[in-house]
Design a protein around this motif. Structure first.
Motif, PDB file in Angstrom:
ATOM      1  N   THR A  56      -7.249 -60.611 -36.483  1.00 36.62           N
ATOM      2  CA  THR A  56      -6.678 -59.484 -37.218  1.00 36.62           C
ATOM      3  C   THR A  56      -6.706 -59.803 -38.705  1.00 36.62           C
ATOM      4  O   THR A  56      -6.825 -60.963 -39.117  1.00 36.62           O
ATOM      5  N   MET A  57      -6.581 -58.779 -39.519  1.00 36.41           N
ATOM      6  CA  MET A  57      -6.539 -58.971 -40.968  1.00 36.41           C
ATOM      7  C   MET A  57      -5.373 -59.879 -41.345  1.00 36.41           C
ATOM      8  O   MET A  57      -5.501 -60.725 -42.229  1.00 36.41           O
ATOM      9  N   THR A  72      -8.626 -57.292 -48.172  1.00 41.50           N
ATOM     10  CA  THR A  72      -9.198 -55.982 -47.858  1.00 41.50           C
ATOM     11  C   THR A  72     -10.473 -55.757 -48.666  1.00 41.50           C
ATOM     12  O   THR A  72     -11.487 -55.292 -48.145  1.00 41.50           O
ATOM     13  N   GLU A  79     -18.287 -56.302 -44.863  1.00 42.80           N
ATOM     14  CA  GLU A  79     -18.658 -55.230 -43.940  1.00 42.80           C
ATOM     15  C   GLU A  79     -19.870 -54.464 -44.475  1.00 42.80           C
ATOM     16  O   GLU A  79     -20.809 -54.164 -43.716  1.00 42.80           O
ATOM     17  N   ARG A  86     -14.966 -53.987 -38.834  1.00 40.84           N
ATOM     18  CA  ARG A  86     -13.514 -53.813 -38.751  1.00 40.84           C
ATOM     19  C   ARG A  86     -13.211 -52.600 -37.894  1.00 40.84           C
ATOM     20  O   ARG A  86     -13.911 -51.597 -37.963  1.00 40.84           O
ATOM     21  N   GLY A  87     -12.140 -52.726 -37.116  1.00 37.30           N
ATOM     22  CA  GLY A  87     -11.737 -51.612 -36.272  1.00 37.30           C
ATOM     23  C   GLY A  87     -10.324 -51.822 -35.783  1.00 37.30           C
ATOM     24  O   GLY A  87      -9.719 -52.881 -36.006  1.00 37.30           O
ATOM     25  N   PRO A  88      -9.785 -50.816 -35.097  1.00 38.12           N
ATOM     26  CA  PRO A  88      -8.415 -50.941 -34.589  1.00 38.12           C
ATOM     27  C   PRO A  88      -8.332 -51.999 -33.489  1.00 38.12           C
ATOM     28  O   PRO A  88      -9.260 -52.180 -32.713  1.00 38.12           O
ATOM     29  N   SER A  89      -7.214 -52.683 -33.460  1.00 37.91           N
ATOM     30  CA  SER A  89      -6.967 -53.681 -32.425  1.00 37.91           C
ATOM     31  C   SER A  89      -6.524 -52.976 -31.148  1.00 37.91           C
ATOM     32  O   SER A  89      -5.730 -52.038 -31.203  1.00 37.91           O
ATOM     33  N   GLU A  93      -1.920 -51.262 -32.250  1.00 36.88           N
ATOM     34  CA  GLU A  93      -2.549 -50.128 -32.948  1.00 36.88           C
ATOM     35  C   GLU A  93      -2.349 -50.173 -34.460  1.00 36.88           C
ATOM     36  O   GLU A  93      -3.091 -49.553 -35.206  1.00 36.88           O
ATOM     37  N   THR A  96      -5.656 -54.243 -37.774  1.00 34.91           N
ATOM     38  CA  THR A  96      -7.100 -54.076 -37.902  1.00 34.91           C
ATOM     39  C   THR A  96      -7.764 -55.355 -37.425  1.00 34.91           C
ATOM     40  O   THR A  96      -7.424 -56.447 -37.879  1.00 34.91           O
ATOM     41  N   VAL A  98     -10.978 -57.754 -37.114  1.00 38.58           N
ATOM     42  CA  VAL A  98     -12.206 -58.086 -37.835  1.00 38.58           C
ATOM     43  C   VAL A  98     -13.055 -58.950 -36.911  1.00 38.58           C
ATOM     44  O   VAL A  98     -12.572 -59.931 -36.353  1.00 38.58           O
TER      45      VAL A  98
END
Length: 165
Positions: A56-57, A72, A79, A86-89, A93, A96, A98
């Motif tokens: 995660t970030m 970020t 990216e 990057r996307g939702p975990s 929720e 983010t 990675v």
């Protein structure tokens, strides 16, 4: 000249450590820029992701000790270069996730041997095996002591003062 509460030997050790760390980081950064077009922070992010594949970030920010906004920005650059996604975990929720891409893994694998050579030449070669063991023990204790403090991601965000017109 001594700092408040530091003996001359302690102050000397601090300054020697700080200078050696700065010199090492400078040479490492030169190599990373020349061989991979990466900053030191970008390499740290990719190296952590190469080991874990996804983080995660927040985990990345805590791991590389970097600000949220700076991370970020750096993640955005990586990216855009196709080195991470990057996307939702799926677990949280709000988080983010990675993930390093195959291109990112290939870049780390390509520049890692030269990175190791720089570290070996500047840090390891002037030391005996006992020195390296002692240095590792000492720096592990110092790192663990520092990491016992709350992570930067746990610090509340500062609110900006309203702008006056």
């Amino acid at each position: 000249m001594t700092g408040q509460g530091l003996e001359p030997q302690q102050l000397g050790a601090y300054f020697a450590f700080a200078e050696a760390a700065s010199l090492l980081q400078h040479h490492v950064e030169q190599h990373l820029r020349a061989e991979g077009g990466l900053s030191y922070v970008q390499f740290q992010l990719l190296a952590r992701l190469a080991e874990a594949r996804s983080l995660t970030m927040t985990q990345l920010a805590d791991g590389v000790v970097y600000s949220r906004s700076g991370l970020t920005y750096q993640a955005g650059l990586l990216e855009q270069a196709g080195l991470i996604t990057r996307g939702p975990s799926v677990d949280d929720e709000r988080a983010t996730l990675v993930t390093i891409t195959e291109e990112g893994l290939a870049l780390v694998r390509r520049i890692l041997p030269g990175h190791v050579q720089v570290v070996r030449r500047l840090l390891v070669d002037p030391l005996s095996n006992d020195d390296v063991r002692h240095l590792g023990d000492i720096m592990s204790r110092v790192r663990d002591h520092m990491r016992a403090q709350p992570p930067r991601s746990a610090a509340p965000r500062r609110r900006r003062a309203p702008r006056s017109v």
